[in-house]
Design a protein around this motif. Structure first.
Motif, PDB file in Angstrom:
ATOM      1  N   ILE C 289      -5.843  -2.210  -2.588  1.00 44.02           N
ATOM      2  CA  ILE C 289      -4.887  -2.015  -1.503  1.00 44.02           C
ATOM      3  C   ILE C 289      -4.791  -0.529  -1.244  1.00 44.02           C
ATOM      4  O   ILE C 289      -4.611   0.266  -2.172  1.00 44.02           O
ATOM      5  N   THR C 290      -4.954  -0.138   0.004  1.00 45.05           N
ATOM      6  CA  THR C 290      -4.826   1.261   0.319  1.00 45.05           C
ATOM      7  C   THR C 290      -4.033   1.448   1.593  1.00 45.05           C
ATOM      8  O   THR C 290      -3.796   0.505   2.336  1.00 45.05           O
ATOM      9  N   ARG C 297       2.530   0.814   0.383  1.00 44.14           N
ATOM     10  CA  ARG C 297       1.623   0.232  -0.607  1.00 44.14           C
ATOM     11  C   ARG C 297       2.204   0.277  -2.019  1.00 44.14           C
ATOM     12  O   ARG C 297       2.081  -0.680  -2.783  1.00 44.14           O
ATOM     13  N   THR C 298       2.844   1.409  -2.359  1.00 45.54           N
ATOM     14  CA  THR C 298       3.410   1.493  -3.704  1.00 45.54           C
ATOM     15  C   THR C 298       4.576   0.533  -3.852  1.00 45.54           C
ATOM     16  O   THR C 298       4.731  -0.135  -4.870  1.00 45.54           O
ATOM     17  N   ALA C 301       3.297  -2.927  -4.447  1.00 48.34           N
ATOM     18  CA  ALA C 301       2.834  -3.096  -5.832  1.00 48.34           C
ATOM     19  C   ALA C 301       4.022  -3.240  -6.770  1.00 48.34           C
ATOM     20  O   ALA C 301       4.040  -4.096  -7.652  1.00 48.34           O
ATOM     21  N   ASN C 426      -1.801   1.411 -10.124  1.00 53.97           N
ATOM     22  CA  ASN C 426      -1.451   2.268  -9.000  1.00 53.97           C
ATOM     23  C   ASN C 426      -1.995   3.663  -9.255  1.00 53.97           C
ATOM     24  O   ASN C 426      -1.481   4.409 -10.066  1.00 53.97           O
ATOM     25  N   VAL C 457      -4.123  -0.309  -6.387  1.00 57.36           N
ATOM     26  CA  VAL C 457      -3.553   0.435  -5.272  1.00 57.36           C
ATOM     27  C   VAL C 457      -4.031   1.872  -5.400  1.00 57.36           C
ATOM     28  O   VAL C 457      -3.860   2.486  -6.439  1.00 57.36           O
ATOM     29  N   SER C 458      -4.636   2.406  -4.363  1.00 53.63           N
ATOM     30  CA  SER C 458      -5.179   3.747  -4.498  1.00 53.63           C
ATOM     31  C   SER C 458      -5.420   4.365  -3.139  1.00 53.63           C
ATOM     32  O   SER C 458      -5.583   3.654  -2.152  1.00 53.63           O
TER      33      SER C 458
END
Lengths: 340, 340, 498
Positions: C289-290, C297-298, C301, C426, C457-458
């Motif tokens: 997920i970006t 996004r964070t 997560a 993350n 997530v990045s």
């Protein structure tokens, strides 16, 4: 062989503060024994110290526990007095005119005192762990409230004339050792086992080191903190009962100077005020050191206020020392890495 | 905008509380509403307000100071001792005031060395220094009660601005201190809002790192804060001595709770960065009301402390609940703009 | 309009270490007045340290700072500001308890050494500054209450207000919309005309390519390339930044065909952060997920880990619907989470490596008597140090003795020890050296092969391309596009992001 050596080595190094404290304890002992050969270095003095150390040590352990989580419990003295007052009130009421009271009633009185102390601790736990109020302010407020209720209910008058059997605990001996001292050792062992050998104990250290990481590591940080303030109140109540037993009295204003003393002990004992580090052994040794200073000053005819100034000085000095040593450690590691 | 609303709510809550309390007390004892009583309440608030203004600045900067009552009595008592020793007996009180303020600033400087230069946590540092100051005072400067204070100080106690004799009842006396106290209060408010030092104090309470990056010297700001509270506590101390017409070195001890309660109730956040002079004035008034006039309600004076403790507890609980509600709503509103 | 003589600002041979780890080894660069320079580098390349040195927050171990015709061995923050160096940090360094006006104006008061502070003067200064950059904000608002994007603008207004000669912007575009980025660039053009040397520190090459004249590329604390921006192709820049030729190293393991799902997320909504989020992850699948910072996004997560509230929607783990209202619920459901900031969220820095390794599963190391089994603890420690190849001589050493890459392995191990069904990572390789980065991705691959599901997530696009089976792009809280394994390509992903 190498494994064993490594273990011993790392154990000692980890407890470097404790070994330093042992040296300080020995040094203090020697200095005062030499300066005041007859008064300090006497069985009378050692006995009296053995009776006074336990209550301070137990209160200091309570402060240590709250400090380990990165907070502080400033209500320990109020809770201790509250427990003592409840127990004393029950005892004196049940005693009537006689000097003695049945053991069962004494036990009931003590348990009642402890329960009241625990209730006070529960208030702390709720406010700090559930409502997220900072411990300094929270325990300042609850300490004031508990103290205020005690003053209100007793009109500031202490309750004295406690039963003889009860006094025997605070002034008697068990196998030749003063009973409070034995109690202290027992409590120290139990608390020591708790923080070093249980899961909750390990969590205490982690929560105090980094609360946020503890939350992300799902270890029930709120529950840990709630438990600690309950245990702190429990220890304070026990200390209160021991004090009442020793002095045969309970008063709402006893020991107001103990909070400073407990913090000095804890800091000298190597507990990090920011949380995460501390040992029971360190606290006990530090209590001994401070008690030796107190009786030593007494023997040298110094006023109790001089002792007060000394406490403050030790506190500030040890904190400054910690900061200076930490700075030196950091700069040394930087220069070491530059060279490499 | 949100916190201003909150602050306004806090101050309105205080005003409501003060009015309510006054009405209740006045209903029970109509002598509450006499001019004499009201002037008396003012008179008893002067010293408290000075201490509170000092504590306010410390709390806004994100720290806490528990040594201020000791600094106060140390300065006041030492000034008297000094004057008697050198047989200085001027006609006005400027000399003792100057001496006391000077001593207060010096003691505050010691606090700032511990806190600003060495970074010791403020509670522990000031707890330590309060022990040192009190111990040094009672050991070296004197522990005796001085009732024959220098004439100027003594006469000042009855220096009244207004004397109003009603048709029946006691003489209402408004002490001349009302003028300088009002002036000082306004000056402190101006200092906090209109000088860079004041804004630096708020900045410091808002965030150490951000403040440092702005180029504000944290050390210098902290040093000034603790010297300020030292100086104003010194002033409070000497005025206390004058109004009481005696110099008792054991006085003022333990009064830190009341003052801190007043400041916190006045809306200052213990985390730092928030607080107003107006709120502090209201807080002091409320505490004074309780301390002086509970008796008029038929409540014994022994319950004073409990009342203050309870108020403080309610105050910080409400603050904490509001804090968490605010944090939640902020999360919602600050996300809005990004989701365009 | 420019009356500033062409000056040069920069550093010469800067070396800086932090307790054993070298952050910068002999870095030199120089920027001319009126030039826009880009310092490109991944997280951990040393760019943050460089900015902090130039702005006086840290002192270099050796080396010189050159500002115009003056040289300094180190600066204090105040000196830096006085010499015209201003930094807009990623966290904006704003004081949330003060107003917008005060935040903008205070540095002006400091630079003038004023003692007094006037409300009307403050409002005037703030108003002017905001006009300069063409932004309209309520200057009486308390900073705590305003949005991230507005905070960014305030920081910029504050900096541009001060007669700045060299302006650093640390990852300035991460939280801005396209429109705001254009705004920013127009302000930068103004600064250029006025002779300010502007430095963009960024790893988002596409965004800064259009505005920068020159570029310096940092990797592992060293300058690996520098020169005119026009001389560098995008590929060359990312290759220099990462040192890898990415396209050949897609290492996601082949997926086993199965209808089973480790987790199914249906219509997750938390206003206004994210909405209509639906996806699923099969056992052994690595979903990426970006999105830009601020895209949600964070928060997404963390919502799946129970650390962020969920207003509505369904989550099904292993065919069982669950309520994720706390992290303990997530843990019980078999979900683990490696947070983005290991120093403040993932590690207990002063504690030992061993304690850090067991931090999540402490309760399972009890022996019969309800006591901690020291034997089981040290066995677990040894196992994970071996399995994740954590380089340390002694597990009782504090975790600060480890390098960033090894520290990250500790955080990873801490969660792998719980054998979760789904691991949410993350920013798993932020601030990690190339070797560790590679190995961490391989650990992920190995676990995925064994059936563990991953949610990565990045904002490190090359990394996502390397390891993921699929990638979701989040924009403004919604899934804007899904990329299949075969469609994974950096250019396209970068494109979708902007």
């Amino acid at each position: 062989m190498n494994e064993r050596f490594k273990k011993i080595n790392s154990g000692l190094l980890a407890d470097r503060k404790v070994t330093q404290l042992m040296a300080i304890t020995a040094a203090t002992f020697i200095i005062f024994s030499v300066i005041s050969r007859d008064i300090f270095f006497s069985s009378a003095n050692f006995t009296s110290m053995a009776y006074q150390i336990p209550e301070i040590a137990i209160l200091s352990i309570a402060v240590m526990l709250s400090m380990l989580t990165g907070g502080i419990d400033l209500s320990i003295v109020s809770v201790s007095n509250a427990a003592a007052l409840v127990a004393a009130w029950i005892m004196t009421n049940k005693m009537g005119d006689s000097d003695t009271l049945s053991t069962s009633w004494i036990l009931i009185a003590c348990i009642a005192g402890i329960l009241v102390g625990l209730a006070a601790g529960a208030v702390n736990s709720i406010i700090i762990a559930r409502l997220d109020v900072t411990p300094i302010l929270a325990t300042l407020a609850t300490g004031t409230l508990f103290n205020g209720i005690a003053i209100g209910l007793t009109d500031g008058v202490s309750i004295s004339g406690l039963p003889e059997q009860f006094m025997r605990v605070g002034n008697g001996t068990l196998l030749g050792i003063p009973t409070p001292f034995v109690l202290m050792v027992a409590i120290a062992l139990v608390v020591g086992l708790f923080i070093n050998r249980t899961t909750l104990g390990l969590k205490v250290f982690l929560v105090g080191t980094n609360r946020q990481a503890a939350q992300y590591s799902v270890m029930g940080d709120r529950r840990v903190i709630a438990w600690i303030y309950l245990i702190s109140a429990l220890l304070s109540s026990l200390a209160g009962l021991i004090i009442a037993s020793r002095t045969s009295a309970a008063s709402p204003d006893f020991g107001s100077s103990y909070i400073l003393l407990a913090i000095v002990v804890v800091v000298l004992g190597g507990v990090n005020p920011n949380g995460g580090f501390g040992t029971i052994t360190g606290v006990i040794l530090a209590t001994a050191v401070l008690q030796m200073v107190s009786s030593g000053f007494n023997a040298l005819r110094f006023s109790q206020f001089f002792y007060l100034a000394a406490q403050g000085a030790v506190l500030v000095f040890v904190m400054i020392l910690n900061v200076v040593l930490e700075r030196r450690r950091v700069s040394r590691s930087i220069s070491r890495s530059l060279r490499s | 905008m949100d916190f201003k609303k909150l602050l306004l709510r806090n101050e309105t809550a205080l005003i409501v509380a003060i009015v309510l309390l006054s009405v209740i007390i006045g209903a029970k004892s109509p002598e509450f509403f006499t001019l004499a009583n009201l002037f008396d309440i003012l008179r008893s608030s002067f010293v408290q307000l000075l201490f509170a203004l000092g504590v306010l600045v410390v709390i806004i900067s994100g720290g806490i100071d528990v040594s201020f009552p000791v600094v106060g009595i140390f300065s006041g008592y030492s000034a008297v001792v000094l004057m008697k020793h050198f047989e200085w007996n001027p006609g006005n009180i400027l000399l003792p005031i100057a001496i006391a303020i000077g001593i207060g600033i010096a003691l505050g400087a010691l606090n700032s060395i511990a806190i600003a230069s060495f970074g010791i946590p403020t509670l522990i540092a000031t707890l330590g220094t309060s022990g040192i100051f009190r111990g040094v005072m009672l050991t070296f400067i004197g522990s005796s009660f001085i009732s024959d204070i220098p004439l100027a100080l003594d006469k000042f106690a009855t220096a009244d601005l207004l004397k109003i004799q009603p048709l029946e009842g006691t003489l209402a006396r408004l002490h001349v201190l009302i003028i300088p106290i009002v002036l000082i209060t306004i000056l402190v408010s101006l200092m906090l809002n209109r000088t860079m030092f004041g804004r630096s104090v708020y900045a410091l309470g808002g965030g150490v790192e951000a403040t440092r990056r702005l180029g504000i010297s944290i050390k210098r700001t902290q040093a000034k804060v603790y010297m300020f509270v030292g100086g104003i506590s010194g002033l409070a101390g000497i005025l206390y001595v004058s109004l009481q017409r005696k110099a008792n070195p054991y006085d003022l001890y333990g009064s830190e709770l009341d003052i801190i309660a007043a400041v916190v109730l006045g809306g200052a956040s213990i985390m730092g960065g928030y607080g107003t002079v107006f709120g502090t004035v209201l807080g002091v008034l409320l505490i004074s009301l309780i301390k002086g006039n509970l008796i008029l309600l038929g409540v014994s004076g022994s319950w004073q402390r409990a009342a203050i403790g309870a108020l403080l507890l309610i105050g910080i609980t409400v603050q904490a609940i509001n804090e968490s509600r605010k944090a939640k709503s902020r999360r919602v509103s600050t996300r809005d703009e990004v989701a365009q | 309009m420019s009356t500033l003589l062409s000056q040069e600002y920069g550093v010469e041979n800067i070396v800086k270490s932090f307790g054993g780890a070298k952050a910068l080894s002999g870095v030199s660069l120089s920027v001319k007045s009126g030039e826009v320079h880009c310092i490109a580098g991944e997280n951990g390349s040393g760019k943050s340290t460089l900015i902090k040195i130039m702005s006086g927050v840290h002192a270099p171990d050796t080396g010189l700072i050159r500002l115009g015709d003056k040289s300094f061995s180190h600066l204090s923050p105040r000196e830096a500001v006085r010499e015209g160096v201003q930094v807009i940090f990623q966290d904006f360094s704003l004081l949330s308890n003060l107003t917008v006006a005060e935040n903008i104006a205070i540095p002006t008061y400091i630079s003038k050494n004023s003692r007094f502070f006037s409300k009307s003067e403050t409002k005037k200064i703030a108003g002017n500054a905001l006009d300069l950059i063409g932004v309209d904000l309520d200057i009486n608002a308390t900073v705590a209450d305003i949005s991230i994007a507005s905070k960014q603008l305030i920081a910029i207004a504050r900096a541009t207000n001060l007669g700045v000669k060299m302006l650093f912007m640390d990852e300035p575009t991460t939280a801005l919309t396209r429109k705001e980025i254009k705004h920013l660039f127009s302000v930068v053009e103004q600064l250029k005309l006025r002779g300010v040397a502007v430095v963009f520190v960024s790893h988002k090459i596409d965004e800064v390519q259009e505005i920068c004249n020159t570029i310096t590329i940092l990797r592992n604390g060293e300058v690996v390339a520098d020169g005119m921006m026009a001389d560098f192709k995008r590929d060359a820049i990312s290759e220099a930044m990462t040192g890898l030729n990415i396209s050949e190293t897609h290492i996601a393991p082949p997926l086993k065909i199965t209808h089973k799902k480790v987790i199914q997320v249906k219509n997750l909504i938390t206003k206004p952060t994210f909405s209509n989020i639906s996806f699923s992850i099969a056992p052994g699948e690595i979903l990426g997920i970006t999105g830009l910072l601020g895209s949600g996004r964070t928060e997404l997560a963390e919502a799946i880990f129970g650390q962020y509230p969920i207003d509505s929607g369904e989550i099904v783990v292993d065919d069982k619907p669950i309520k994720l209202n706390s992290s303990s619920a997530a843990l019980r459901a078999g979900i683990g989470y490696v947070p983005p900031d290991r120093l403040t969220q993932g590690l207990f820095l002063e504690q030992s490596i061993l304690r850090n390794l067991v931090a999540v599963g402490i309760d399972q190391y009890q022996s019969k008597g309800k006591f901690l089994s020291k034997k089981r603890l040290s066995e677990a420690g040894e196992k994970w140090i071996k399995d994740l190849r954590i380089k340390t001589k002694n597990p009782t050493n504090p975790v600060t003795s480890l390098s960033g890459g090894n520290q990250q392995r500790v955080v990873l191990a801490k969660w792998l020890a719980m054998n979760p069904k789904l691991m949410i990572l993350n920013g798993p390789t932020v601030g990690v050296d190339i070797g560790s980065k590679r190995e961490i991705l391989e650990f992920i691959r190995d676990r995925a092969e064994e059936g563990m599901g991953f949610l990565v997530v990045s904002d490190d696009i090359p990394e996502l391309v390397q390891i993921c089976h699929r990638v979701l792009v989040i924009k403004n809280g919604q899934i804007s596009k899904e990329f299949d394994e075969l469609e994974l390509d950096e250019e396209v992903l970068y494109g979708e992001l902007s």
